[in-house]
Design a protein around this motif. Structure first.
Motif, PDB file in Angstrom:
ATOM      1  N   PRO A  63      10.425  -3.865  10.962  1.00  0.00           N
ATOM      2  CA  PRO A  63      10.879  -4.744   9.738  1.00  0.00           C
ATOM      3  C   PRO A  63      12.440  -5.262   9.781  1.00  0.00           C
ATOM      4  O   PRO A  63      12.629  -6.568   9.154  1.00  0.00           O
ATOM      5  CB  PRO A  63      10.796  -3.934   8.679  1.00  0.00           C
ATOM      6  N   ALA A 110       8.470 -10.532   4.372  1.00  0.00           N
ATOM      7  CA  ALA A 110       7.305 -10.473   2.960  1.00  0.00           C
ATOM      8  C   ALA A 110       6.603 -11.503   2.848  1.00  0.00           C
ATOM      9  O   ALA A 110       5.456 -11.555   2.926  1.00  0.00           O
ATOM     10  CB  ALA A 110       8.225 -10.284   1.753  1.00  0.00           C
ATOM     11  N   TYR A 120       3.888  -4.846   1.868  1.00  0.00           N
ATOM     12  CA  TYR A 120       5.217  -4.477   1.816  1.00  0.00           C
ATOM     13  C   TYR A 120       5.960  -3.967   0.741  1.00  0.00           C
ATOM     14  O   TYR A 120       5.140  -4.225  -0.442  1.00  0.00           O
ATOM     15  CB  TYR A 120       6.280  -5.754   2.112  1.00  0.00           C
ATOM     16  N   GLU A 160       4.905  -4.771  -3.581  1.00  0.00           N
ATOM     17  CA  GLU A 160       4.612  -6.214  -3.546  1.00  0.00           C
ATOM     18  C   GLU A 160       4.121  -6.932  -4.807  1.00  0.00           C
ATOM     19  O   GLU A 160       3.261  -6.276  -5.185  1.00  0.00           O
ATOM     20  CB  GLU A 160       3.802  -6.324  -2.371  1.00  0.00           C
ATOM     21  N   VAL A 196       7.291  -1.837   5.378  1.00  0.00           N
ATOM     22  CA  VAL A 196       6.129  -2.473   5.745  1.00  0.00           C
ATOM     23  C   VAL A 196       4.961  -1.275   6.047  1.00  0.00           C
ATOM     24  O   VAL A 196       5.242  -0.272   6.606  1.00  0.00           O
ATOM     25  CB  VAL A 196       6.195  -3.243   7.181  1.00  0.00           C
TER      26      VAL A 196
END
Length: 155
Positions: A58, A67, A80, A88, A27
């Motif tokens: 996380p 997510a 993320y 991502e 993250v």
């Protein structure tokens, strides 16, 4: 400071990115972009807890759930990187929405140009009034920042 009363001068400070690495997901958090929509702390308080340090853990939930909650962050301050995929994935098709007070909320495969060059983004909230000290991103310092713009039900 700016020449206009009540307006903050833009800063040339390079964006600071904090990284929280987990087993299945990493993250990242860019504090200057956080608009305090609280999607993270309401969505997964076991992962996002402002009362502890580090405030992001996380591994406290399934990476897929982490997510999912991060994708609710309207400003893109939280992002993320899945351990297996690398980045991502952007929404497709790209969408643009103007809030009632003028901010632009974009989601998709984006290339945003600012004072520090071009950045690839998946989610952003751009300033619609020109008063943000974090151009082109909104920082809630100008008239285009209304508290109800962060309401998830209106997104």
């Amino acid at each position: 400071m700016s020449d206009r009363p009540g307006e903050r001068a833009p800063t040339e400070e390079k964006p600071r990115l904090k990284e929280y690495e987990g087993e299945g997901i990493t993250v990242t958090f860019e504090p200057r972009r956080c608009l305090h929509a609280t999607e993270c702390v309401r969505g997964l308080p076991e992962v996002f807890d402002l009362s502890r340090r580090p405030w992001v853990q996380p591994d406290a939930a399934d990476p897929g759930l982490v997510a999912e909650v991060i994708r609710r962050c309207p400003s893109g301050a939280l992002q993320y990187h899945p351990a297996e995929a690398g980045a991502e994935p952007p929404d497709s098709p790209t969408s643009v929405r103007r809030t009632p007070s003028g901010q632009l909320v974009l989601r998709g495969d984006l290339l945003v140009t600012g004072p520090h060059g071009e950045r690839h983004e998946t989610r952003v909230m751009l300033c619609g009034c020109g008063a943000s000290a974090n151009q082109p991103y909104c920082d809630h310092s100008g008239p285009c920042a209304e508290p109800d713009d962060d309401d998830a039900d209106r997104r």
